[in-house]
Design a protein around this motif. Sequence first.
Motif, PDB file in Angstrom:
ATOM      1  N   TYR A 154       0.823  -1.209   0.000  1.00 45.26           N
ATOM      2  CA  TYR A 154       0.000   0.000   0.000  1.00 45.26           C
ATOM      3  C   TYR A 154       0.856   1.258   0.000  1.00 45.26           C
ATOM      4  N   ASN A 155       2.185   1.104   0.001  1.00 44.26           N
ATOM      5  CA  ASN A 155       3.081   2.258  -0.123  1.00 44.26           C
ATOM      6  C   ASN A 155       4.448   1.748  -0.602  1.00 44.26           C
ATOM      7  N   THR A 156       5.378   2.645  -0.770  1.00 42.12           N
ATOM      8  CA  THR A 156       6.685   2.281  -1.304  1.00 42.12           C
ATOM      9  C   THR A 156       7.429   1.311  -0.389  1.00 42.12           C
ATOM     10  N   TYR A 157       7.367   1.552   0.890  1.00 45.73           N
ATOM     11  CA  TYR A 157       8.038   0.657   1.841  1.00 45.73           C
ATOM     12  C   TYR A 157       7.477  -0.756   1.743  1.00 45.73           C
ATOM     13  N   THR A 158       6.148  -0.895   1.720  1.00 45.99           N
ATOM     14  CA  THR A 158       5.582  -2.243   1.627  1.00 45.99           C
ATOM     15  C   THR A 158       5.765  -2.840   0.233  1.00 45.99           C
ATOM     16  N   ASN A 159       5.891  -2.001  -0.805  1.00 47.61           N
ATOM     17  CA  ASN A 159       6.269  -2.522  -2.128  1.00 47.61           C
ATOM     18  C   ASN A 159       7.558  -3.323  -2.004  1.00 47.61           C
ATOM     19  N   ALA A 160       8.544  -2.708  -1.359  1.00 48.19           N
ATOM     20  CA  ALA A 160       9.858  -3.342  -1.226  1.00 48.19           C
ATOM     21  C   ALA A 160       9.800  -4.585  -0.348  1.00 48.19           C
ATOM     22  N   MET A 161       9.129  -4.496   0.786  1.00 50.04           N
ATOM     23  CA  MET A 161       9.062  -5.639   1.707  1.00 50.04           C
ATOM     24  C   MET A 161       8.335  -6.829   1.081  1.00 50.04           C
ATOM     25  N   GLU A 162       7.275  -6.553   0.349  1.00 51.99           N
ATOM     26  CA  GLU A 162       6.526  -7.633  -0.302  1.00 51.99           C
ATOM     27  C   GLU A 162       7.282  -8.175  -1.520  1.00 51.99           C
ATOM     28  N   ALA A 163       7.968  -7.308  -2.254  1.00 53.01           N
ATOM     29  CA  ALA A 163       8.763  -7.761  -3.397  1.00 53.01           C
ATOM     30  C   ALA A 163       9.862  -8.707  -2.943  1.00 53.01           C
ATOM     31  N   ARG A 164      10.468  -8.407  -1.791  1.00 50.21           N
ATOM     32  CA  ARG A 164      11.531  -9.253  -1.234  1.00 50.21           C
ATOM     33  C   ARG A 164      11.071 -10.716  -1.145  1.00 50.21           C
ATOM     34  N   LYS A 165       9.812 -10.929  -0.817  1.00 53.99           N
ATOM     35  CA  LYS A 165       9.264 -12.285  -0.679  1.00 53.99           C
ATOM     36  C   LYS A 165       9.178 -13.024  -2.017  1.00 53.99           C
ATOM     37  N   LEU A 166       9.221 -12.283  -3.117  1.00 54.65           N
ATOM     38  CA  LEU A 166       9.110 -12.891  -4.450  1.00 54.65           C
ATOM     39  C   LEU A 166      10.460 -13.172  -5.097  1.00 54.65           C
ATOM     40  N   ILE A 167      11.533 -12.823  -4.392  1.00 59.66           N
ATOM     41  CA  ILE A 167      12.879 -12.975  -4.954  1.00 59.66           C
ATOM     42  C   ILE A 167      13.560 -14.164  -4.290  1.00 59.66           C
TER      43      ILE A 167
END
Length: 154
Positions: free
Chosen positions: A55-68
Motif C-alpha cells: 500500500y506504499n513504497t516501503y511495503t512494495n519493497a518488503m513484499e517484493a523481497r518475498k518474491l525474490i
Amino acid sequence: MIEAAKLARQFPNMPVIFCGGARIDDGMSEGDVARKFFQEAGIDIERIRFEEKSYNTYTNAMEARKLIATTETAPWLLVTSAFHMPRSIAAFRAAHIPVQPYPVDYRTELNNTIFGKPDAAGNFAQFDYAVHEWVGLLTYYIRGNTTEVFPKAP
C-alpha cells in the motif's frame, strides 16, 4: 508500465516483478490493470511476478523481497518515476534488494524562454510532489523504514 514492457521485450530472460496493491475506485487493482496492460503489450504474463499486498513504497519493497529467490542476487532494475526514485531506492535497499535505478516519467518541460511562463497552479503541483517526496524520505528514516535520508546512487 510502458518502459517495463519495452525492457521485458528487450531482455526476454529478465524476470519482472510488478508491485502495487491498491484498488482503483473499488474496482480493478493495480495488479489487474498491469496484467491486462502486459498481456495486451504482448508480454508473457507467466514471467511476471505480481505483488499485490503493498500500500506504499516501503511495503512494495518488503513484499517484493518475498518474491525474490535467495539465488537471485544480481541488481534488479528499479523502474519508477524519477521524482520518486530516491525514496524507492532507500526502501528497496532497506529490504536488502540490490537495485539499479531506471527512472522514468520525468516532470520537466522544454521551453525556449529564459524565464519560463507564469503558471502558479502548475508550479504549486510540482512543489507538492517535491514536498511529498521529501516528507516521505524523512518519515521513512525517522520510522526506521530506511537507513538513509537521501540515498546515493549505486
